[in-house]
Motif scaffolding. Structure first.
Motif, PDB file in Angstrom:
ATOM      1  N   ALA A 178       0.835  -1.081   0.195  1.00  0.00           N
ATOM      2  CA  ALA A 178       0.041  -0.074   0.046  1.00  0.00           C
ATOM      3  C   ALA A 178       0.909   1.200  -0.146  1.00  0.00           C
ATOM      4  O   ALA A 178       1.033   1.924   1.053  1.00  0.00           O
ATOM      5  CB  ALA A 178      -0.779  -0.002   1.208  1.00  0.00           C
ATOM      6  N   PHE A 179       1.663   1.577  -1.070  1.00  0.00           N
ATOM      7  CA  PHE A 179       2.506   2.521  -1.088  1.00  0.00           C
ATOM      8  C   PHE A 179       2.798   2.686  -2.768  1.00  0.00           C
ATOM      9  O   PHE A 179       3.301   1.928  -3.301  1.00  0.00           O
ATOM     10  CB  PHE A 179       4.097   2.191  -0.389  1.00  0.00           C
ATOM     11  CG  PHE A 179       4.812   3.146  -0.413  1.00  0.00           C
ATOM     12  CD1 PHE A 179       4.581   4.403   0.339  1.00  0.00           C
ATOM     13  CD2 PHE A 179       5.979   3.305  -0.905  1.00  0.00           C
ATOM     14  CE1 PHE A 179       5.508   5.393   0.666  1.00  0.00           C
ATOM     15  CE2 PHE A 179       6.872   4.091  -0.720  1.00  0.00           C
ATOM     16  CZ  PHE A 179       6.713   5.191   0.243  1.00  0.00           C
ATOM     17  N   GLN A 219      10.503   0.373   5.341  1.00  0.00           N
ATOM     18  CA  GLN A 219      11.570   0.381   4.265  1.00  0.00           C
ATOM     19  C   GLN A 219      11.607  -0.045   2.998  1.00  0.00           C
ATOM     20  O   GLN A 219      12.171   0.235   2.289  1.00  0.00           O
ATOM     21  CB  GLN A 219      12.818   0.085   5.176  1.00  0.00           C
ATOM     22  CG  GLN A 219      13.019   1.104   6.368  1.00  0.00           C
ATOM     23  CD  GLN A 219      12.546   2.763   6.294  1.00  0.00           C
ATOM     24  OE1 GLN A 219      13.120   3.196   5.391  1.00  0.00           O
ATOM     25  NE2 GLN A 219      11.883   3.179   6.999  1.00  0.00           N
ATOM     26  N   ALA A 220      10.566  -1.137   3.055  1.00  0.00           N
ATOM     27  CA  ALA A 220      10.405  -1.783   1.823  1.00  0.00           C
ATOM     28  C   ALA A 220      10.003  -0.776   0.624  1.00  0.00           C
ATOM     29  O   ALA A 220      10.084  -1.088  -0.691  1.00  0.00           O
ATOM     30  CB  ALA A 220       9.405  -2.896   2.090  1.00  0.00           C
ATOM     31  N   GLY A 221       9.455   0.092   1.040  1.00  0.00           N
ATOM     32  CA  GLY A 221       8.873   1.136   0.030  1.00  0.00           C
ATOM     33  C   GLY A 221       9.914   1.832  -0.799  1.00  0.00           C
ATOM     34  O   GLY A 221       9.813   2.458  -1.590  1.00  0.00           O
ATOM     35  N   ASN A 222      11.372   1.891  -0.257  1.00  0.00           N
ATOM     36  CA  ASN A 222      12.575   2.122  -1.170  1.00  0.00           C
ATOM     37  C   ASN A 222      12.587   1.761  -2.261  1.00  0.00           C
ATOM     38  O   ASN A 222      13.097   1.989  -3.475  1.00  0.00           O
ATOM     39  CB  ASN A 222      13.623   2.005  -0.228  1.00  0.00           C
ATOM     40  CG  ASN A 222      13.901   3.272   0.959  1.00  0.00           C
ATOM     41  OD1 ASN A 222      13.997   4.488   0.669  1.00  0.00           O
ATOM     42  ND2 ASN A 222      13.560   2.618   2.112  1.00  0.00           N
ATOM     43  N   SER A 308      16.218   3.135  14.933  1.00  0.00           N
ATOM     44  CA  SER A 308      16.964   4.050  14.271  1.00  0.00           C
ATOM     45  C   SER A 308      18.327   3.229  13.735  1.00  0.00           C
ATOM     46  O   SER A 308      19.017   3.777  12.827  1.00  0.00           O
ATOM     47  CB  SER A 308      17.212   5.460  15.024  1.00  0.00           C
ATOM     48  OG  SER A 308      16.183   5.935  15.219  1.00  0.00           O
ATOM     49  N   ALA A 309      18.678   2.420  14.502  1.00  0.00           N
ATOM     50  CA  ALA A 309      19.977   1.742  13.901  1.00  0.00           C
ATOM     51  C   ALA A 309      19.633   0.608  12.923  1.00  0.00           C
ATOM     52  O   ALA A 309      20.611   0.335  12.254  1.00  0.00           O
ATOM     53  CB  ALA A 309      20.572   0.841  15.313  1.00  0.00           C
ATOM     54  N   ALA A 310      18.225   0.107  12.958  1.00  0.00           N
ATOM     55  CA  ALA A 310      18.204  -0.864  12.096  1.00  0.00           C
ATOM     56  C   ALA A 310      17.751  -0.245  10.735  1.00  0.00           C
ATOM     57  O   ALA A 310      17.721  -0.947   9.410  1.00  0.00           O
ATOM     58  CB  ALA A 310      16.922  -1.735  12.472  1.00  0.00           C
ATOM     59  N   ILE A 311      16.840   0.952  10.626  1.00  0.00           N
ATOM     60  CA  ILE A 311      16.605   1.406   9.306  1.00  0.00           C
ATOM     61  C   ILE A 311      17.373   1.670   8.402  1.00  0.00           C
ATOM     62  O   ILE A 311      17.229   1.476   7.122  1.00  0.00           O
ATOM     63  CB  ILE A 311      15.636   2.759   9.837  1.00  0.00           C
ATOM     64  CG1 ILE A 311      14.342   2.442  10.428  1.00  0.00           C
ATOM     65  CG2 ILE A 311      15.410   3.730   8.539  1.00  0.00           C
ATOM     66  CD1 ILE A 311      13.484   3.232  10.854  1.00  0.00           C
ATOM     67  N   PRO A 312      18.477   2.589   8.735  1.00  0.00           N
ATOM     68  CA  PRO A 312      19.454   2.799   7.517  1.00  0.00           C
ATOM     69  C   PRO A 312      19.815   1.549   6.807  1.00  0.00           C
ATOM     70  O   PRO A 312      19.672   1.544   5.378  1.00  0.00           O
ATOM     71  CB  PRO A 312      20.747   3.427   8.063  1.00  0.00           C
ATOM     72  CG  PRO A 312      20.277   4.007   9.305  1.00  0.00           C
ATOM     73  CD  PRO A 312      19.035   2.973   9.829  1.00  0.00           C
ATOM     74  N   PRO A 313      20.482   0.473   7.386  1.00  0.00           N
ATOM     75  CA  PRO A 313      20.839  -0.642   6.489  1.00  0.00           C
ATOM     76  C   PRO A 313      19.638  -1.399   5.713  1.00  0.00           C
ATOM     77  O   PRO A 313      19.671  -1.861   4.559  1.00  0.00           O
ATOM     78  CB  PRO A 313      21.577  -1.725   7.467  1.00  0.00           C
ATOM     79  CG  PRO A 313      21.015  -1.376   8.791  1.00  0.00           C
ATOM     80  CD  PRO A 313      20.745   0.116   8.737  1.00  0.00           C
ATOM     81  N   VAL A 314      18.379  -1.454   6.430  1.00  0.00           N
ATOM     82  CA  VAL A 314      17.388  -1.927   5.880  1.00  0.00           C
ATOM     83  C   VAL A 314      17.021  -1.403   4.582  1.00  0.00           C
ATOM     84  O   VAL A 314      16.680  -1.670   3.455  1.00  0.00           O
ATOM     85  CB  VAL A 314      15.949  -2.403   6.924  1.00  0.00           C
ATOM     86  CG1 VAL A 314      14.896  -2.777   6.063  1.00  0.00           C
ATOM     87  CG2 VAL A 314      16.697  -3.152   7.751  1.00  0.00           C
ATOM     88  N   ALA A 315      16.693   0.057   4.778  1.00  0.00           N
ATOM     89  CA  ALA A 315      16.451   0.993   3.730  1.00  0.00           C
ATOM     90  C   ALA A 315      17.485   0.662   2.414  1.00  0.00           C
ATOM     91  O   ALA A 315      16.781   0.743   1.359  1.00  0.00           O
ATOM     92  CB  ALA A 315      16.315   2.438   4.164  1.00  0.00           C
TER      93      ALA A 315
END
Length: 370
Positions: A178-179, A219-222, A308-315
């Motif tokens: 949904a994005f 972050q899958a939206g990237n 906040s630690a997990a989001i950058p590598p996942v994105a």
């Protein structure tokens, strides 16, 4: 259920996973005065639910016009296409999410919105309200949901002219989440010479409770943003009024963290320390800008530190995945509006750009189902 003949006829399509919020959505739709839908299509899209249609909470007033159809568990874009093919011969299809609540005057306001639409209007959006708590600051998840109130195009409540939806061959089913599927449809319609209007009806979109890792999964939206760039070119964000986000910073923080690990493993301690400090500074800055606007409770602060630690590598991972997955995608084809004499106060616009795109099952399947 139908209003007078002068009111444009419409169908309502609601993709659903059978969440409890569906009951409130349908009860609000049934209770509103004004012309009702010619058909209500509920697309039950929960994976693995085969066999007979489930017993969904349809109010008595809506049952005569309701059909429940199985989805294909391929996301809301595919579910909306499935529902549109069962909408019948109506000039307008209104797409609602199953977690929204139409206002008390929604049907009357919708009738006014559709009646006021010009012949080249492809879609009429609603005004989305996201109620936030009044006794505390909103959480990160609640603030993210509140962004829907200012979204330019959003299919949480969007009325689409059937003729325009057919011209676009429906929603692009490569958008599995949904994005961006709504922005993609809007850009194709605008490129084809259609007009999109803002309506007067109001719909509430509550901020649902979510677990700690919701922001990481988002972050899958990237990867979807990569698809948007392939389809609509590098300027798609400006045309769609979409935020640029923090992907470039996420990539930099991820690179610093990866470099710190590599340098440490190869014995370059000074370089590892410098890169590690860069990673720590970037992560701390990201955590801080998420914590300060929030309620600053122990749980919220803990959630922000971890995510906040997990989001950058996942994105970064999803961005790389999108580059690989969508490397062969070609620019999209505009959903051309039919040629009509321009109004006296509107000069003809420039020709729409050309291009190619994958066709979905839209027009032919809709005609077969109708």
């Amino acid at each position: 259920m139908n209003g007078p003949a002068e009111h444009p006829r419409y169908a309502v399509v609601v993709p659903t996973l059978g969440r409890p919020s569906l009951r409130r959505c349908l009860e609000a739709l049934a209770a509103a005065p004004g012309p009702g839908p010619a058909r209500l299509v509920l697309v039950h899209d929960r994976p693995g639910d085969g066999g007979a249609p489930p017993d969904l909470p349809v109010p008595e007033a809506l049952r005569p016009v309701t059909v429940v159809v199985p989805g294909r568990a391929r996301g809301p874009a595919a579910a909306r296409n499935t529902g549109a093919r069962r909408a019948g011969n109506v000039p307008w299809i209104v797409f609602l999410d199953d977690d929204v609540v139409p206002s008390e005057t929604w049907r009357t306001d919708l009738a006014r919105d559709l009646a006021a639409a010009s012949a080249d209007t492809a879609a009429v959006t609603a005004r989305i309200d996201v109620p936030l708590p009044g006794d505390r600051r909103p959480t990160d998840n609640e603030r993210n949901t509140a962004g829907l109130a200012t979204a330019r195009w959003i299919t949480a409540d969007m009325a689409v002219r059937t003729e325009a939806l057919d011209a676009a061959d429906g929603f692009d089913e490569r958008f599995h989440r949904a994005f961006r599927e709504d922005a993609d449809l809007a850009l194709r319609l605008l490129a084809g010479g259609w007009h999109l209007a803002e309506g007067s009806r109001r719909t509430t979109h509550p901020a649902r409770a979510a677990d700690r890792w919701i922001s990481v999964r988002q972050q899958a939206g990237n990867a979807d943003d990569v698809l948007m760039r392939r389809l609509h070119g590098p300027g798609w964000r400006d045309r769609a009024a979409a935020s640029r986000g923090r992907l470039s910073r996420h990539r930099a923080v991820t690179a610093a963290g990866a470099a710190a690990l590599l340098c440490a493993l190869t014995g370059h301690r000074a370089a590892a320390l410098a890169c590690g400090l860069g990673w720590a500074a970037g992560t701390a800055e990201f955590t801080l800008i998420r914590v300060l606007p929030g309620p600053r409770t122990r749980q919220e602060i803990t959630d922000m530190i971890l995510t906040s630690a997990a989001i950058p590598p996942v994105a970064t991972w999803h961005w790389l995945r999108g580059l690989a997955q969508h490397r062969s995608v070609i620019p999209t084809r505009p959903a051309r509006a039919p040629a009509r004499p321009p109004p006296a106060d509107r000069a003809p616009g420039p020709a729409a750009p050309t291009g190619e795109t994958r066709r979905t099952e839209g027009t032919a399947a809709r005609q077969e189902a109708a």
